[in-house]
Design a protein around this motif. Structure first.
Motif, short mmCIF file in Angstrom:
data_model
loop_
_atom_site.label_atom_id
_atom_site.label_comp_id
_atom_site.label_asym_id
_atom_site.label_seq_id
_atom_site.Cartn_x
_atom_site.Cartn_y
_atom_site.Cartn_z
N LEU A 21 -26.78 22.21 11.18
CA LEU A 21 -25.67 22.71 10.85
C LEU A 21 -24.32 21.48 10.80
O LEU A 21 -23.58 21.21 9.82
CB LEU A 21 -24.86 23.92 11.12
CG LEU A 21 -25.68 25.18 10.88
CD1 LEU A 21 -24.95 26.40 11.86
CD2 LEU A 21 -25.55 25.44 9.62
N ALA A 22 -24.58 20.55 12.02
CA ALA A 22 -23.48 19.73 11.93
C ALA A 22 -24.21 18.40 10.96
O ALA A 22 -23.12 17.76 10.38
CB ALA A 22 -23.84 19.19 13.66
N LEU A 23 -25.21 18.25 10.82
CA LEU A 23 -25.61 17.23 9.83
C LEU A 23 -25.19 17.74 8.30
O LEU A 23 -24.75 16.74 7.53
CB LEU A 23 -27.16 16.95 9.99
CG LEU A 23 -27.91 16.36 11.11
CD1 LEU A 23 -29.09 16.18 11.16
CD2 LEU A 23 -27.18 14.80 10.97
N GLY A 24 -25.21 18.78 8.17
CA GLY A 24 -24.95 19.35 6.82
C GLY A 24 -23.31 19.27 6.45
O GLY A 24 -22.81 18.80 5.44
N ALA A 25 -22.54 19.64 7.77
CA ALA A 25 -21.04 19.32 7.58
C ALA A 25 -20.67 18.03 7.48
O ALA A 25 -19.94 17.56 6.59
CB ALA A 25 -20.48 19.96 8.71
N ARG A 26 -21.52 17.04 8.18
CA ARG A 26 -21.17 15.60 8.20
C ARG A 26 -21.58 15.12 6.46
O ARG A 26 -20.76 14.33 6.00
CB ARG A 26 -22.06 14.96 8.90
CG ARG A 26 -21.93 13.34 9.00
CD ARG A 26 -22.41 12.69 10.20
NE ARG A 26 -22.54 11.26 10.24
CZ ARG A 26 -21.19 10.53 10.44
NH1 ARG A 26 -20.41 10.81 10.52
NH2 ARG A 26 -21.54 9.24 10.04
N LYS A 27 -22.65 15.74 6.01
CA LYS A 27 -22.98 15.35 4.83
C LYS A 27 -21.85 15.83 3.70
O LYS A 27 -21.60 15.03 2.91
CB LYS A 27 -24.40 15.62 4.49
CG LYS A 27 -24.65 15.04 2.76
CD LYS A 27 -26.08 15.98 2.38
CE LYS A 27 -26.64 15.27 1.13
NZ LYS A 27 -25.54 14.99 0.21
N GLN A 28 -21.31 16.91 4.07
CA GLN A 28 -20.54 17.52 3.12
C GLN A 28 -19.00 16.52 3.04
O GLN A 28 -18.64 16.35 1.96
CB GLN A 28 -20.18 18.87 3.46
CG GLN A 28 -19.17 19.52 2.35
CD GLN A 28 -18.77 21.00 2.76
OE1 GLN A 28 -19.38 21.44 3.79
NE2 GLN A 28 -18.31 21.79 2.06
N VAL A 29 -18.71 16.26 4.18
CA VAL A 29 -17.50 15.48 4.41
C VAL A 29 -17.74 14.11 3.67
O VAL A 29 -17.04 13.43 3.24
CB VAL A 29 -17.28 15.48 5.88
CG1 VAL A 29 -15.95 14.25 5.92
CG2 VAL A 29 -16.80 16.59 6.27
N ALA A 30 -19.06 13.42 3.98
CA ALA A 30 -19.24 12.00 3.37
C ALA A 30 -19.32 12.14 2.11
O ALA A 30 -18.84 11.25 1.34
CB ALA A 30 -20.69 11.74 4.02
N ASP A 31 -19.65 13.38 1.47
CA ASP A 31 -19.83 13.41 -0.30
C ASP A 31 -18.35 13.60 -0.73
O ASP A 31 -17.93 12.95 -1.71
CB ASP A 31 -20.61 14.72 -0.44
CG ASP A 31 -22.07 14.36 -0.41
OD1 ASP A 31 -22.53 13.38 -0.20
OD2 ASP A 31 -23.02 15.39 -0.33
N LEU A 32 -17.48 14.28 0.02
CA LEU A 32 -16.24 14.50 -0.30
C LEU A 32 -15.38 13.03 -0.42
O LEU A 32 -14.42 12.91 -1.36
CB LEU A 32 -15.51 15.57 0.52
CG LEU A 32 -15.75 16.80 0.30
CD1 LEU A 32 -15.12 17.59 1.36
CD2 LEU A 32 -15.39 17.43 -0.87
#
Length: 58
Positions: A21-32
């Motif tokens: 979940l932490a990696l997914g949240a980091r990817k979401q922020v990086a994509d934003l």
């Protein structure tokens, strides 16, 4: 001793889920922010630093 194995698997599974979940949240922020190297959502924030308040010089 075999009763401890399910607990070990549960603990490792929980840690793995949290990491996922932490990696997914980091990817979401990086994509934003369209920059995968940094994780904060604000690309260019702030200007020059403010001067120190009088009396706080060391």
């Amino acid at each position: 001793m075999s009763a401890g194995y399910p607990l070990l698997f549960l603990a490792l599974g929980t840690l793995g889920g949290i990491a996922f979940l932490a990696l997914g949240a980091r990817k979401q922020v990086a994509d934003l922010k369209n920059d995968p190297q940094r994780s904060n959502i604000i690309k260019d924030h702030g200007g020059t630093p403010r001067p120190n308040m009088p009396g706080t010089e060391h």
